[in-house]
Structures are given as structure tokens and as C-alpha cells.
Design an enzyme around this catalytic site. Structure first.
Site, PDB file in Angstrom:
ATOM      1  N   SER A  91      56.385 -29.968   3.621  1.00 60.62           N
ATOM      2  CA  SER A  91      57.255 -29.478   4.688  1.00 60.62           C
ATOM      3  C   SER A  91      58.027 -30.609   5.347  1.00 60.62           C
ATOM      4  O   SER A  91      59.086 -30.386   5.928  1.00 60.62           O
ATOM      5  CB  SER A  91      56.428 -28.764   5.762  1.00 60.62           C
ATOM      6  OG  SER A  91      55.992 -27.508   5.337  1.00 60.62           O
ATOM      7  N   ASP A 105      62.501 -21.532  10.194  1.00 62.67           N
ATOM      8  CA  ASP A 105      61.188 -22.079  10.519  1.00 62.67           C
ATOM      9  C   ASP A 105      60.648 -21.426  11.789  1.00 62.67           C
ATOM     10  O   ASP A 105      60.896 -20.244  12.023  1.00 62.67           O
ATOM     11  CB  ASP A 105      61.305 -23.604  10.672  1.00 62.67           C
ATOM     12  CG  ASP A 105      60.068 -24.341  10.185  1.00 62.67           C
ATOM     13  OD1 ASP A 105      59.003 -24.162  10.818  1.00 62.67           O
ATOM     14  OD2 ASP A 105      60.159 -25.086   9.201  1.00 62.67           O
ATOM     15  N   HIS A 134      56.217 -26.700  14.200  1.00 64.05           N
ATOM     16  CA  HIS A 134      56.647 -27.029  12.844  1.00 64.05           C
ATOM     17  C   HIS A 134      58.164 -27.146  12.742  1.00 64.05           C
ATOM     18  O   HIS A 134      58.688 -28.105  12.165  1.00 64.05           O
ATOM     19  CB  HIS A 134      56.120 -25.957  11.888  1.00 64.05           C
ATOM     20  CG  HIS A 134      56.198 -26.322  10.444  1.00 64.05           C
ATOM     21  ND1 HIS A 134      57.332 -26.142   9.696  1.00 64.05           N
ATOM     22  CD2 HIS A 134      55.283 -26.848   9.601  1.00 64.05           C
ATOM     23  CE1 HIS A 134      57.110 -26.531   8.456  1.00 64.05           C
ATOM     24  NE2 HIS A 134      55.876 -26.972   8.368  1.00 64.05           N
TER      25      HIS A 134
END
Length: 499
Positions: free
Chosen positions: A441, A151, A198
Site C-alpha cells: 500500500s 482509500d 491509511h
């Protein structure tokens, strides 16, 4: 310390193609086109450098364990390279992107951030997967089982994820980042600090242990950073991270990312000259992903990935292809063939759809018979869209309705510096924070956490066995039996540990 809560729509999907760069005289500078090359063997041939050079290419990235390289070469490279006896396929390289979205900071200065206070107040999603924390009494994970998070990296200073971050995290973003202008990107393999948020949010869903809690709050993890601040990565970087995570012995690989790959033909029309160019068959990236996933499985790692956020029947290859043409037609691209979400379409991964607070399929979540394995809470946008469409979005924010449908987790708070072209050239880290996100996600890491708990419970289990256990222990929701929206059902840590 000032903490910030942020509402953020997380839509991690789709690809950005790198276009040929125009020279000052209007002619195409072909040397800037990147290609992914897959050799016929799963190793690199001894004469690889000569093969690439003979076709006008320059090697820029390699993954020797699966016989894949990235090169920069003229637009005609693929046509000629495909004729070489050692090359299986060569296609234009793709960039996977996190679209830019607005965030709404909410100061929480003075808020008591003692253990699990945010979990108790806001984390309806984690409570759903753990059955109100009952799974915590059975198993919370350990550091012998490791999740590899591919990520945007991890906030190294965030108290809610620090204790479960294990040594050995790695960075795969080269100097300059995706645009070549980010001064903070030096190519240092140890630089895994999250500039985006994220990755840290995903980590909090898995192994948060502080003001927030993850599904497996004592599970170890490593960060494999493939995205910079701007949220772009070549697929080659991601495949390299899969291989490295597998080599490092991780048990679960979380991939809250993905894109559309075309098995067919790509055409590009030069906007300056009107020339229509044949760019080759985009099967290279798909073949490379297949190899990387199989490599990880052989090493004992189970890949868990998000289904995507386009609200499509991802099993319908024509529908996916049409969506890709809608997205990239204005950029001059035309695709002919079949469209696949990848890595979600690979047979040996666990693909996760997203649900809202009432166990319904989230309005944005992709779905499809045979495509979805299990579902997990990723948050929803029903109220968000309703208030936005009715023109009273301020009311949505003022009444904090996002708390009812979004997912709260950990993030870094950062500030960016931009150049005159609007590209990020540097960042400043200002401290740890918390944000509400929504997307598949956020669903995938909850299943990764359940998988980690199953590896802890079943020592020596294979990826295939854990995948089967995930499916068998899922709570049947929606239509009775396996269906196109939730697969085998909603993933449950409690049910998995009791199974």
C-alpha cells in the site's frame, strides 16, 4: 500541539464474505445476502428495476456507466437471474477489508516540525525514489495533473497535505458504514474526513509537502473515500469511485487495496444446519472491475495498484486459490477454480511490488511473472519479524529500528467509540499526526506520484504511454532484465523525468 508518531503494519488485502444471517429459529434469513449483478450491456436496461424485483431482489447500489448494480436477494437469486437475457453474471458481493492491527504511539511533543525535517530524518523511501531529492530540481508536479486516491479519505486538517488537496473529493460510504452501526457515517458525499489513517498516509507518499515530503510534493489530488473507520468496503463502492474519479478527469488513480476473486464455483456450508449451498460463480466482481478499469482508461486515467501483502506468487492461480481456501475455509467457504488478485491482475493497470531499504523484495510482497510491472519502496519486516520471533521486540522498539525499514507519512489521530459487539459506532478526531507503515500500500502511491510527474512532463499523454514510460525508465534491480519480483525494475522519479 501534541503530535503522535505511530508504528503501524498496513496490510490492505483480501475479502470478507457477507454470510447469510441466522434468524431466531435457526433458519437462514436469505434476504440479507448481497449480490453483484453485471448486465450484458455496459448500461443499465430500462426495465432494470422490474428484472431485479421479479427475481426477489432489492436494488441497493448502482453504477450505470458500466452496467453494474448491487442488490439484496435470496440465496437462490444468482441461479435464476443468470437465466435472464439481460444479465451476464450475478455473484455474491464481496467486502474488501483492512485487517485490524496494533499501533504504537510515540509522543513527539516539542519536536521541531519545520519544513522537510521529517523527510531529512526518516524518509529513506522517498529519497530512494527521488534519488536524494534530485528529481525535485526537475519537476515536483502541479495542480493541472490530478491523482485520485481511492482509500479511507483524507485528514482535512493535516498541514502536510492540505495545500495539494483540490476541491471535489467524494465519499461513497453509505449511512451506517459497512456494519450499518457507525453513527458518523451519514452518507454525505462531501464527508471525506479520514477516520482510519491509511488514505492520508498514501496521500503523504504522493503529495506531502511540510515536515514530510512526497515524491511529487506539488501535485494536486482528490480523495475518493470508500472505507470507514473499520476499514471495510463493498467492491461496488470501489468500482463506483473508479468511475467517478474518471468522470472528474483525474489523470492517475491510486488504489492501495485489493482482494482475491475466484473464477469458478463458491460453496458455503451453513454452520447451524450443515447444509452445503452453491453460491454461484464469483466472476461478477472481476468482470465489473474489468469494465471500471477500461472505463477509466478511456477517460484518460491510469490506475496504479498495490500487488498485495501475502508473499505469494500471484501468477500461480492454484496457489492463490489454495490461499483463499485456507483463509475462508474456517468460515464455511470452499472455492473451486482459479484465484486472481484484483485489480492487480487487470491488464491495463500498473501493479507495484514492494521493496525494502536494500532494494530487496519485501518479505510480505506478492510477486509473479507477468503480474508485477514495477517496484517501489514499501518498507520491510525483516528486523520486525526477527526481534518478534526472538522474544525481544521491546528492544526493536526501544532502539527505534522501525525507522530503518518502515515508511513514515502523514495520518490523522483519532479515538473510537465501540458498541457491545466491538463494532465502531463513532470516532473523535484529535489532530494531525505521523505514522510509520509498511506494505505494498505504501509502494503503489510512489509510482502514482511518478506517473503524475510524467503526465505533467508529457502534456496530452495517454495512460498507455505513461505506463510504458514508467516501465522503460525503471531502474533494473535484482536479476538482469524484467523479472517476477520487480517487473521492469524500481520506479524512479529522477530517471523518469530524465528519460
Amino acid at each position: 500541539m501534541k503530535k503522535v508518531l505511530t508504528v503501524l503494519l498496513s496490510v490492505m488485502l483480501i475479502l470478507g464474505f457477507v454470510l447469510p444471517v441466522q434468524a431466531a429459529d435457526g433458519q437462514t434469513n436469505e434476504e440479507t445476502i448481497p449480490f453483484t449483478v453485471v448486465f450484458k450491456n455496459s448500461t443499465l436496461p430500462g426495465n432494470m428495476d422490474k428484472v431485479i424485483e421479479d427475481h426477489g431482489g432489492e436494488l441497493v447500489y448502482e453504477i450505470p456507466e458500466i452496467g453494474v448494480v448491487q442488490v439484496e436477494a435470496p440465496a437462490s437469486f444468482a441461479k435464476h437471474a443468470m437465466k435472464h437475457s439481460s444479465i451476464q453474471v450475478a455473484s455474491p458481493s464481496l467486502v474488501e477489508k483492512i485487517p485490524e492491527v496494533d499501533s504504537i504511539p510515540l509522543e513527539t511533543e516539542g519536536v521541531n516540525l519545520e519544513d522537510a525535517v521529517l523527510y531529512e530524518a526518516y524518509q529513506w523511501d522517498i529519497k530512494r525514489v527521488t534519488e536524494d531529492g534530485n528529481s525535485f530540481d526537475l519537476n515536483t508536479g502541479n495542480h493541472d495533473v490530478v491523482v485520485g486516491i481511492i482509500d479511507t479519505g483524507i485528514d482535512l486538517n493535516h498541514p502536510d497535505v492540505q495545500q495539494n488537496l483540490l476541491p471535489g473529493s467524494k465519499n461513497f460510504v453509505p449511512a451506517g458504514g459497512i456494519d450499518g452501526v457507525d453513527q458518523s457515517e451519514t452518507g454525505d458525499i462531501t464527508d471525506v474526513q479520514d477516520r482510519n489513517g491509511h488514505g492520508t498516509h498514501v496521500a503523504g507518499n504522493i503529495a506531502g509537502n511540510g515536515a514530510i515530503l512526497g515524491v511529487a510534493p506539488d501535485t494536486g489530488f482528490r480523495a475518493y473515500r470508500v472505507f470507514g473507520a473499520e476499514g471495510g468496503a463493498y467492491s461496488a463502492w470501489i468500482m463506483k469511485a473508479i468511475v467517478e474519479a474518471a468522470n472528474d478527469g483525474v489523470d492517475v488513480i491510486n488504489m492501495s487495496l485489493g482482494g482475491i476473486y475466484i473464477k469458478g464455483q463458491i460453496w458455503y456450508t451453513d454452520p447451524a444446519t450443515g447444509e452445503r449451498m452453491k453460491m454461484g460463480n464469483d466472476v461478477a466482481e472481476y468482470v465489473a472491475y474489468m469494465r471500471a478499469a477500461k472505463y477509466a482508461e478511456k477517460k484518460g486515467a491510469l490506475i496504479v495498484t498495490s500487488a498485495g501483502n501475502d508473499g505469494l506468487n500471484a501468477s500461480n492461480k492454484k496457489e492463490v486459490l489454495e490461499f483463499a481456501n485456507e483463509q475462508y475455509g474456517p468460515l464455511g467457504y470452499e472455492f473451486v477454480g482459479a484465484g486472481f488478485y484484483t485489480p492487480a491482475s487487470l491488464p491495463n493497470v500498473v501493479t507495484v511490488s514492494a521493496t525494502g531499504p536494500n532494494d530487496e523484495l519485501s518479505v510480505y510482497s506478492n510477486y509473479g511473472p507477468g503480474f508485477i510491472d514495477v517496484a517501489a519502496p514499501g518498507g520491510d519486516l525483516k528486523l520486525y519479524n526477527e526481534y518478534m520471533e526472538n522474544g525481544n521486540f521491546d528492544e526493536y522498539l526501544n532502539n527505534r529500528l522501525f525507522e530503518q525499514e518502515f515508511n513514515l507519512s502523514s495520518v490523522p489521530t483519532v479515538e473510537y467509540s465501540y458498541n457491545e459487539d466491538g463494532q465502531i459506532v463513532d470516532y473523535t478526531y484529535t489532530g494531525p499526526g505521523y505514522s510509520w507503515y509498511v506494505g505494498t500500500s505504501m509502494a503503489a502511491p510512489k509510482v502514482s506520484a511518478v506517473a503524475a510527474l510524467l503526465f505533467a512532463e508529457h502534456e496530452g499523454a495517454t495512460p498507455k504511454k505513461v505506463k510504458n514510460l514508467l516501465q522503460q525508465s525503471a531502474e533494473d534491480i535484482g536479476k538482469k532484465g524484467k523479472d517476477k519480483y520487480f517487473g521492469h525494475g524500481l520506479s524512479s522519479a529522477y530517471r523518469a523525468l530524465m528519460h
